[in-house]
Scaffold this motif. Structure first.
Motif, PDB file in Angstrom:
ATOM      1  N   VAL A 177      14.928 -13.965   8.565  1.00 29.57           N
ATOM      2  CA  VAL A 177      13.985 -14.024   7.438  1.00 29.57           C
ATOM      3  C   VAL A 177      14.724 -13.859   6.111  1.00 29.57           C
ATOM      4  N   TYR A 231      16.358 -17.144   5.392  1.00 34.39           N
ATOM      5  CA  TYR A 231      15.384 -18.163   5.015  1.00 34.39           C
ATOM      6  C   TYR A 231      14.911 -17.970   3.580  1.00 34.39           C
ATOM      7  N   ASN A 242      11.162 -24.571  12.153  1.00 37.37           N
ATOM      8  CA  ASN A 242      10.042 -24.366  13.078  1.00 37.37           C
ATOM      9  C   ASN A 242      10.491 -23.584  14.312  1.00 37.37           C
ATOM     10  N   TYR A 253      10.951 -19.904  13.314  1.00 37.35           N
ATOM     11  CA  TYR A 253       9.704 -19.140  13.255  1.00 37.35           C
ATOM     12  C   TYR A 253       9.154 -18.894  14.656  1.00 37.35           C
ATOM     13  N   LYS A 265       8.567 -15.062  16.188  1.00 39.34           N
ATOM     14  CA  LYS A 265       7.223 -14.679  16.626  1.00 39.34           C
ATOM     15  C   LYS A 265       7.214 -14.356  18.121  1.00 39.34           C
ATOM     16  N   ILE A 297       8.500 -10.674   9.452  1.00 43.88           N
ATOM     17  CA  ILE A 297       7.746 -11.821   9.965  1.00 43.88           C
ATOM     18  C   ILE A 297       6.602 -12.160   9.012  1.00 43.88           C
ATOM     19  N   MET A 353       7.863 -14.257   6.174  1.00 39.24           N
ATOM     20  CA  MET A 353       8.110 -15.663   6.502  1.00 39.24           C
ATOM     21  C   MET A 353       6.800 -16.397   6.769  1.00 39.24           C
ATOM     22  N   ALA A 354       5.846 -15.714   7.404  1.00 37.60           N
ATOM     23  CA  ALA A 354       4.533 -16.333   7.644  1.00 37.60           C
ATOM     24  C   ALA A 354       3.866 -16.698   6.330  1.00 37.60           C
TER      25      ALA A 354
END
Length: 753
Positions: free
Chosen positions: A421, A424, A434, A437, A441, A482, A485-486
């Motif tokens: 993260v 990113y 993709n 992520y 997750k 997370i 990033m979400a």
């Protein structure tokens, strides 16, 4: 909880001016910084650092191995020793568990013993005493005189090849012992093999089990002189012929009628095959010019050390560049020159289009080392993430503590999430986003080590699972990442869910005692409760106690302050942490609780952000005082110059960042909190032509407090800087004084985000 990641971009734009373009045009003049590196710093006491010859991030760490005398010999070497059993090609640096030390090579004159010498008896077994006065250690070079054999051993290395140079006093009685049985710590051989290929070459492999449950290393060994005889043994039993496979294969090579007193040996290693090991030699050290490889190794280190050019007093110069050196031992390369590597699933992946890495001590390194890499190693960040994603595809989850193609599951949390993260959000995106992520997750939705409770937004019951508080606090940090990033990917449902999980840390805060505590299934706090007590890995914490773990909320310091009820109560408790005179208690106190100021333990990584928390409560001058005390007490130029395990670079990364005047409290939001610079100036060369300069005006042992700050020639009132400010280039001036400033970093709008 504040989920913030975009503020640093606005700040950098606000202060942009022509100075940035001037910085971009500034040319970098290389300086010989390897002269300041002392690889013996951290080799005594609990530092556990690797001592020997390697290049930055190299697969080969070629160095001496002492007789193993316990935990402080996890790297294979401790300055307290005066014995050398041989030279091995893989090591760990600063870990709390021992492994590796593969492929032992020892030059011998006279009788060759097949069993190891002992500390009391080096006559009948193999090995030698040595003196530190006859030892030379520099980046990329190691030499020592083996007293018993009267042989000078010199070592250097490339990325995948160890290069030995042995000078014999008696060239007519020269031998080289190769022992594939020997390892260190938890390591034990499973299957070993040696085969003579020609009069100047042997090949083989070593399979072992230990911390890395299924480690496989192949080697090719080339000699500058012909082998006149070879004897192969399994332990001490003779094996007929010139090859042998067994549990503890050894070989004794004889060399007669040497043209000179020297034998050169090149040892290529590979995780894939002996053919690749040979190809690595051909690709990296095709010739026999030992001195040229020494110079090349020194050049590689200098190139890396020149990425941060500082001016400081002599002690700081030495500690800084030794620390920077120590940050580049791991992660280590784990593929061959042609790209091949061995996956966690034990399949060979051919000709990978990225550099595959291993040796990830993530519980330690996500805090400071990986954020440092986003500043100093921009060319490696994407490959580190790709290495994580390859591991994910091979084992079904991201790495926890990855070692030589093995998941060790050591320590707590899922901190490869934080590293991905952070990368990113800082713009490193040359990988399948993709997939990244999906990986973070899925990794967060496991059920191991209490995560089944976390998934249901429940606390982890202390009567159901050990280390419940330590686990939960680490998970909350990853869940916060997370959520970041979400949010960036517009995954609103995930953002809301992981934000709730990130806030679960509050379930462990007892407002009556104001400590993080273990909570039982029935909702009651675990009793009896002693915040000074530590039981290593057998209580609610992890290598710590309640005093140390109450602060492990680097992702949400303002939420932590709210739990205390006020900034005043928060500061009073934080003051007490550093002032407490009571000792850590317990029958099994963790040896990692070291480097104590009060109950603050600088020798263990979960503490590293704590001094910087004062900035969040508007008292950054207290951070400055603690930083200077840590420097004075716990970082020195002596062999015991580290107060705790190096842990593959984190102990040193803290120093590198803090000595420049800032630290990554939050591991993934691009904010660096200012402290108290130990250097007078630092120029960070992020990329070619882009530099960020930090100048500490009037800096001294007494002028430890920041009075005011200028960024690109304009007043700057924040008590933090951003990643964007660094990587876009510019100049930060910190004006220092002997008394705390009544204004700098005090206003709430000036505190870290």
């Amino acid at each position: 909880m504040r989920i913030v990641f975009s503020g640093f971009l606005a700040l950098s734009l606000l202060f942009a001016n022509p100075i940035i373009s001037q910085q971009k045009k500034a040319k970098q003049a290389d300086v010989n910084y390897t002269q300041y590196v002392d690889p013996l710093i951290g080799s005594a006491g609990h530092g556990h650092v690797f001592v020997g010859a390697n290049v930055p991030f190299g697969a080969v760490q070629l160095g001496p191995v002492n007789i193993f005398e316990g935990w402080d010999w996890c790297s294979g070497y401790n300055y307290a020793s005066n014995t050398i059993l041989g030279f091995t090609h893989t090591h760990l640096s600063g870990t709390g568990i021992g492994d590796l030390n593969d492929i032992l090579v020892l030059p011998i004159s006279g009788k060759v013993g097949l069993t190891k010498g002992t500390k009391e008896d080096m006559v009948n077994g193999y090995g030698s005493y040595f003196s530190h006065k006859n030892e030379v250690v520099k980046p990329g070079y190691y030499s020592v005189l083996l007293d018993k054999y009267k042989i000078k051993a010199e070592l250097t290395a490339s990325e995948r090849v160890g290069f030995h140079k042995y000078t014999f006093e008696n060239p007519n009685d020269s031998h080289i012992l190769i022992d594939l049985a020997d390892g260190i710590g938890w390591d034990r051989p499973v299957k070993t093999f040696i085969k003579k290929i020609s009069e100047t070459k042997i090949e083989g492999y070593r399979y072992s089990a230990g911390w890395a449950a299924d480690q496989r290393i192949y080697f090719a060994m080339e000699f500058s002189e012909p082998i006149t005889n070879i004897m192969v043994y399994d332990s001490t039993a003779t094996v007929k012929g010139t090859e042998g496979e067994g549990l503890k294969i050894k070989a004794v090579l004889d060399f007669k009628n040497l043209k000179s007193k020297q034998i050169l040996v090149k040892v290529g290693i590979s995780p894939v095959s002996t053919e690749n090991a040979s190809a690595n030699i051909k690709a990296e050290i095709p010739n026999w010019d030992f001195e040229a490889i020494v110079k090349l190794a020194d050049s590689k280190w200098n190139k890396e050390l020149n990425k941060v050019q500082i001016k400081a007093d002599e002690k700081t110069m030495k500690v800084f560049y030794t620390s920077l050196y120590h940050t580049m031992f791991a992660p280590s390369i784990f593929n061959d020159a042609n790209g091949d590597y061995l996956g966690t699933d034990k399949k060979v992946y051919e000709k990978a289009n990225f550099t595959n890495y291993t040796t990830f001590s993530l519980w330690d390194t996500y805090r400071g080392l990986h954020p440092l890499y986003t500043i100093t190693q921009p060319e490696k960040i994407n490959d580190i993430v790709k290495s994580f994603l390859a591991i994910y595809q091979q084992q079904g989850r991201l790495p926890v503590w990855h070692l030589m193609g093995n998941e060790t599951n050591t320590m707590n949390g899922n901190h490869s999430i934080a590293v991905i993260v952070d990368a990113y959000l800082k713009g490193y995106r040359d990988y399948d986003i993709n997939l990244a992520y999906e990986a973070i997750k899925k990794t967060a939705m496991q059920t191991r080590d209490g995560m089944d409770y976390v998934q249901k937004l429940e606390y982890i019951p202390a009567d159901k699972l050990l280390e419940s508080v330590g686990n939960a606090l680490e998970y909350a940090i990853d869940d916060y990442c997370i959520a970041l990033m979400a949010k960036a990917l517009n995954k609103t449902e995930d953002y809301n869910y992981f934000t709730k999980r990130a806030n679960l840390y509050k379930e462990y805060f007892d407002k009556e005692t104001t400590f993080m505590r273990g909570k039982l299934t029935n909702g009651n706090w675990r009793t009896p409760f002693n915040p000074l007590s530590s039981a290593h890995r057998k209580d609610d914490y992890v290598e710590g106690n309640a005093w140390q773990y109450t602060w492990l909320v680097p992702q949400d310091p303002y939420g932590l302050i709210d739990l205390f009820g006020s900034e005043e109560k928060f500061i009073a408790k934080l003051d007490s942490l550093f002032l407490l005179t009571d000792k850590v208690e317990g029958e099994d106190v963790s040896p990692d609780i070291s480097g104590l100021i009060g109950q603050y333990a600088h020798g263990n990584e979960p503490n590293h952000h704590i001094p910087y928390l004062y900035a969040y409560a508007g008292q950054p001058w207290k951070t400055a005082k603690i930083i200077r005390e840590i420097d004075e007490k716990f970082y020195s130029t002596k062999p015991d110059g580290l107060c705790g395990n190096e842990d593959l670079g984190q102990m040193s990364a803290w120093y590198v960042l803090s000595s420049m005047g800032f630290y990554s409290v939050n591991p993934a939001n691009g904010i660096y909190v200012l402290g108290s610079p130990l250097v007078n100036s630092a120029v960070i060369h992020h990329k070619k032509g882009i530099s960020f300069t930090i100048s500490a005006i009037n800096n001294s042992a007494s002028n430890i407090y920041i009075q005011k700050v200028e960024y690109n020639g304009k007043p700057y009132t924040k008590s933090y800087i951003t990643h964007d400010m660094i990587v876009k280039g510019g100049e930060l001036k910190l004006y220092m004084g002997s008394k705390p400033s009544a204004t700098f970093g005090v206003k709430k709008e000036d505190r870290p985000q």
